[in-house]
Design a protein around this motif. Structure first.
Motif, PDB file in Angstrom:
ATOM      1  N   PHE A 147       0.813  -1.145  -0.152  1.00  0.00           N
ATOM      2  CA  PHE A 147       0.010  -0.015   0.109  1.00  0.00           C
ATOM      3  C   PHE A 147       0.908   1.258  -0.027  1.00  0.00           C
ATOM      4  O   PHE A 147       0.524   2.146  -0.293  1.00  0.00           O
ATOM      5  CB  PHE A 147      -1.162   0.063   1.284  1.00  0.00           C
ATOM      6  CG  PHE A 147      -0.466  -0.155   2.591  1.00  0.00           C
ATOM      7  CD1 PHE A 147      -0.077   0.950   3.391  1.00  0.00           C
ATOM      8  CD2 PHE A 147      -0.062  -1.508   2.886  1.00  0.00           C
ATOM      9  CE1 PHE A 147       0.421   1.047   4.431  1.00  0.00           C
ATOM     10  CE2 PHE A 147       0.704  -1.405   4.163  1.00  0.00           C
ATOM     11  CZ  PHE A 147       0.695  -0.297   5.019  1.00  0.00           C
TER      12      PHE A 147
ATOM     13  N   THR B   2       2.091   1.685  -3.980  1.00  0.00           N
ATOM     14  CA  THR B   2       0.909   1.959  -5.028  1.00  0.00           C
ATOM     15  C   THR B   2      -0.199   2.649  -4.692  1.00  0.00           C
ATOM     16  O   THR B   2      -0.951   3.015  -5.533  1.00  0.00           O
ATOM     17  CB  THR B   2       0.618   0.444  -5.519  1.00  0.00           C
ATOM     18  OG1 THR B   2      -0.156  -0.351  -4.633  1.00  0.00           O
ATOM     19  CG2 THR B   2       1.825  -0.302  -6.045  1.00  0.00           C
ATOM     20  N   ALA B   3      -0.481   2.755  -3.393  1.00  0.00           N
ATOM     21  CA  ALA B   3      -1.967   3.092  -3.120  1.00  0.00           C
ATOM     22  C   ALA B   3      -1.786   4.449  -2.099  1.00  0.00           C
ATOM     23  O   ALA B   3      -2.816   5.280  -2.665  1.00  0.00           O
ATOM     24  CB  ALA B   3      -2.591   2.142  -2.184  1.00  0.00           C
TER      25      ALA B   3
ATOM     26  N   SER C 116      -7.373   5.687  -3.539  1.00  0.00           N
ATOM     27  CA  SER C 116      -6.093   5.512  -3.072  1.00  0.00           C
ATOM     28  C   SER C 116      -6.406   4.761  -1.400  1.00  0.00           C
ATOM     29  O   SER C 116      -5.841   4.001  -1.212  1.00  0.00           O
ATOM     30  CB  SER C 116      -5.189   6.908  -2.745  1.00  0.00           C
ATOM     31  OG  SER C 116      -4.933   7.403  -3.963  1.00  0.00           O
TER      32      SER C 116
ATOM     33  N   ALA D 193      -7.895   1.563  -1.525  1.00  0.00           N
ATOM     34  CA  ALA D 193      -7.224   0.424  -1.755  1.00  0.00           C
ATOM     35  C   ALA D 193      -6.037   0.039  -0.596  1.00  0.00           C
ATOM     36  O   ALA D 193      -5.994  -1.215  -0.204  1.00  0.00           O
ATOM     37  CB  ALA D 193      -6.250   0.818  -2.906  1.00  0.00           C
TER      38      ALA D 193
ATOM     39  N   ARG E  91      -4.399   5.581 -10.671  1.00  0.00           N
ATOM     40  CA  ARG E  91      -4.692   4.587  -9.468  1.00  0.00           C
ATOM     41  C   ARG E  91      -4.758   3.400  -9.764  1.00  0.00           C
ATOM     42  O   ARG E  91      -3.983   2.345  -8.999  1.00  0.00           O
ATOM     43  CB  ARG E  91      -5.717   5.601  -8.641  1.00  0.00           C
ATOM     44  CG  ARG E  91      -5.528   4.851  -7.167  1.00  0.00           C
ATOM     45  CD  ARG E  91      -4.248   4.818  -6.575  1.00  0.00           C
ATOM     46  NE  ARG E  91      -3.678   6.502  -6.421  1.00  0.00           N
ATOM     47  CZ  ARG E  91      -2.480   6.799  -6.317  1.00  0.00           C
ATOM     48  NH1 ARG E  91      -1.706   5.792  -6.257  1.00  0.00           N
ATOM     49  NH2 ARG E  91      -2.124   8.036  -6.288  1.00  0.00           N
TER      50      ARG E  91
ATOM     51  N   VAL F 170      -2.004   0.505  -8.760  1.00  0.00           N
ATOM     52  CA  VAL F 170      -2.260  -0.643  -7.779  1.00  0.00           C
ATOM     53  C   VAL F 170      -2.291  -2.012  -8.441  1.00  0.00           C
ATOM     54  O   VAL F 170      -1.759  -2.857  -7.837  1.00  0.00           O
ATOM     55  CB  VAL F 170      -3.607  -0.311  -6.904  1.00  0.00           C
ATOM     56  CG1 VAL F 170      -4.080  -1.527  -6.053  1.00  0.00           C
ATOM     57  CG2 VAL F 170      -3.750   0.949  -6.216  1.00  0.00           C
TER      58      VAL F 170
ATOM     59  N   PRO G  73      -3.462  -7.632  -3.199  1.00  0.00           N
ATOM     60  CA  PRO G  73      -3.239  -6.423  -4.031  1.00  0.00           C
ATOM     61  C   PRO G  73      -4.511  -6.590  -5.154  1.00  0.00           C
ATOM     62  O   PRO G  73      -4.940  -5.493  -5.780  1.00  0.00           O
ATOM     63  CB  PRO G  73      -1.899  -6.385  -4.490  1.00  0.00           C
ATOM     64  CG  PRO G  73      -1.203  -6.733  -3.469  1.00  0.00           C
ATOM     65  CD  PRO G  73      -1.923  -8.036  -2.680  1.00  0.00           C
TER      66      PRO G  73
ATOM     67  N   THR H 162      -7.274  -4.003  -5.985  1.00  0.00           N
ATOM     68  CA  THR H 162      -7.528  -3.597  -7.395  1.00  0.00           C
ATOM     69  C   THR H 162      -8.921  -3.460  -7.805  1.00  0.00           C
ATOM     70  O   THR H 162      -9.572  -2.950  -8.180  1.00  0.00           O
ATOM     71  CB  THR H 162      -6.764  -3.959  -8.659  1.00  0.00           C
ATOM     72  OG1 THR H 162      -5.137  -3.937  -7.888  1.00  0.00           O
ATOM     73  CG2 THR H 162      -6.871  -3.240  -9.623  1.00  0.00           C
TER      74      THR H 162
END
Length: 453
Positions: A157, A160-161, A188, A191, A393, A397, A437, A441
């Protein structure tokens, strides 16, 4: 010949995974796998290696040159936090607050704080591992679960988030799409919540199961165990200050209203520089560390030099995988893959998810997969009517899911440092870095369809 080309593509991925599982250097593995693609697809050798692999739009050194300062700034800041004892101070404060039996949660939180502050994942692993050993011994928790906790805190996280994270992945998407590092903050946070919630649940469930089965901590042959002591560490308040400053600077363009004058010009610059602004922010954080912590101020050039060196291997490993992808995208098979997914008739978000997942799986790299996707497909999805922030985003993710197959450079590095094999630790790591993940997503894809931004 077309069939041979397809077999070459598939075979090169299989070869890359096979070599990764056997501990072969990932740069060599990437070059050899690229050669398999070149030969089986009858591509010009010199042009494919010099342009496709090395210096083209998706070349290894093109990537390294573009993101060098971000890698270096993150690694230098990580060194400063580590050498000063600030990282250990944060972790020890969490131990006092939560207790040693919460070692997996502590590891996750400590890694998350460091990576969200901009510290390179590879540096975080090196920095947290010695303290983690002490926690594991006290709580008698298997090292395989420590690997999974490292992966959750440092490789999901926060990369990527979370809004504003200065990770390479977030910067690649922002740079390609003209969005900010805080793109689609609602998606964001959603996730990140899914990854944190499911990840912590899985770790604690496995810890209880391991305890019931009599499985405990077993040190590796090179592990050095000492009595944990924090007498000489910086205070907790001083330790977290550089992190807060770095994070605050990075997200400031989103928080500070646009206005005239020098502040407005600075925020306009910051918002237009998704690579240089986080690099500058990390540099300011490093300067603050030197001001706050006398022990590294006395050896400043050594700390800064070692930090720069820390950035080289992660950057080159990522660049090599991207170079392999740069060769793959030149093949007829990849072009046909792009045509197939674009004309599949699937909803755009689902098609996007499939595209970035496959590319990240092939390259074994979220940053590599994102770089290729953003250069070759992202604008087509925007042309389908998708909001650039949603593309940013969801793609970012999604790239952090199937990238973590056995040949992923970060996975290999983590297992090497912790002295574990794929057989011993990869199952738990895969649940944390692949399965969860992907669930996150799919969740934000549904939310985006409902209008969440």
């Amino acid at each position: 010949m077309e069939i041979i080309g397809y077999l070459g593509l598939i075979g090169s991925v299989a070869l890359l995974i096979w070599m990764a599982l056997r501990g072969v250097d990932i740069m060599f593995a990437a070059i050899l796998s690229a050669l398999v693609v070149i030969i089986t697809n009858v591509m010009p050798l010199a042009d494919s290696l010099l342009t496709g692999f090395a210096a083209g739009p998706l070349g290894a050194f093109t990537f390294a040159g573009k993101f060098f300062f971000l890698f270096a700034a993150g690694a230098i800041f990580g060194r400063a936090m580590g050498d000063s004892g600030a990282a250990a101070s944060i972790a020890m404060a969490l131990v006092r607050k939560l207790g040693a039996d919460k070692a997996l949660i502590i590891t996750t939180l400590a890694c998350a704080a460091l990576t969200y502050g901009g510290v390179v994942v590879f540096v975080v692993i090196f920095a947290v591992y010695p303290l983690g050993l002490q926690l594991l011994r006290e709580a008698d928790i298997p090292k395989r679960l420590f690997c999974a906790a490292l992966a959750l805190g440092a490789g999901t996280f926060t990369l990527t988030a979370l809004p504003g994270t200065p990770s390479i992945h977030n910067a690649i998407s922002a740079s390609a799409l003209g969005t900010s590092l805080t793109a689609a903050p609602g998606l964001s946070l959603l996730a990140a919540a899914v990854m944190i919630g499911l990840g912590i649940w899985y770790l604690e469930y496995q810890r209880v199961q391991a305890k019931a089965a009599g499985e405990g901590f077993v040190p590796g042959p090179r592990d050095v165990l000492q009595e944990a002591a924090d007498d000489n560490l910086p205070t907790w308040g001083a330790a977290v200050l550089p992190l807060f400053v770095v994070i605050g600077l990075i997200i400031s363009p989103r928080l500070v209203p646009s206005s005239g004058g020098q502040l407005g010009e600075l925020m306009a610059f910051a918002g237009s520089q998704p690579i240089m602004w986080p690099s500058i922010s990390l540099g300011i954080g490093t300067i603050l560390c030197l001001g706050l912590f006398r022990n590294i101020r006395e050896t400043a050039f050594t700390t800064l030099g070692n930090g720069t060196n820390d950035s080289l291997m992660p950057m080159l490993n990522s660049a090599a995988i991207i170079g392999y992808g740069g060769v793959v995208v030149q093949t007829a098979g990849f072009q046909q893959f792009g045509d197939i997914v674009m004309n599949s008739g699937l909803p755009p978000l689902l098609s996007l998810f499939g595209s970035i997942s496959i590319i990240s799986a092939i390259t074994g790299s979220a940053s590599g997969g994102l770089q290729i996707f953003m250069q070759t497909m992202a604008q087509d999805y925007i042309a389908m009517g998708l909001d650039p922030e949603v593309v940013h985003r969801v793609a970012t993710v999604a790239a952090g899911g199937f990238d973590s197959l056995p040949h992923c450079g970060a996975v290999i590095t983590m297992l090497t440092i912790t002295q574990l094999t794929h057989k011993e630790a990869y199952r738990d790591t895969a649940v944390i870095t692949v399965v969860i993940p992907v669930i996150a997503t799919l969740t934000i894809m549904v939310a985006a369809t409902l209008g969440v931004r």
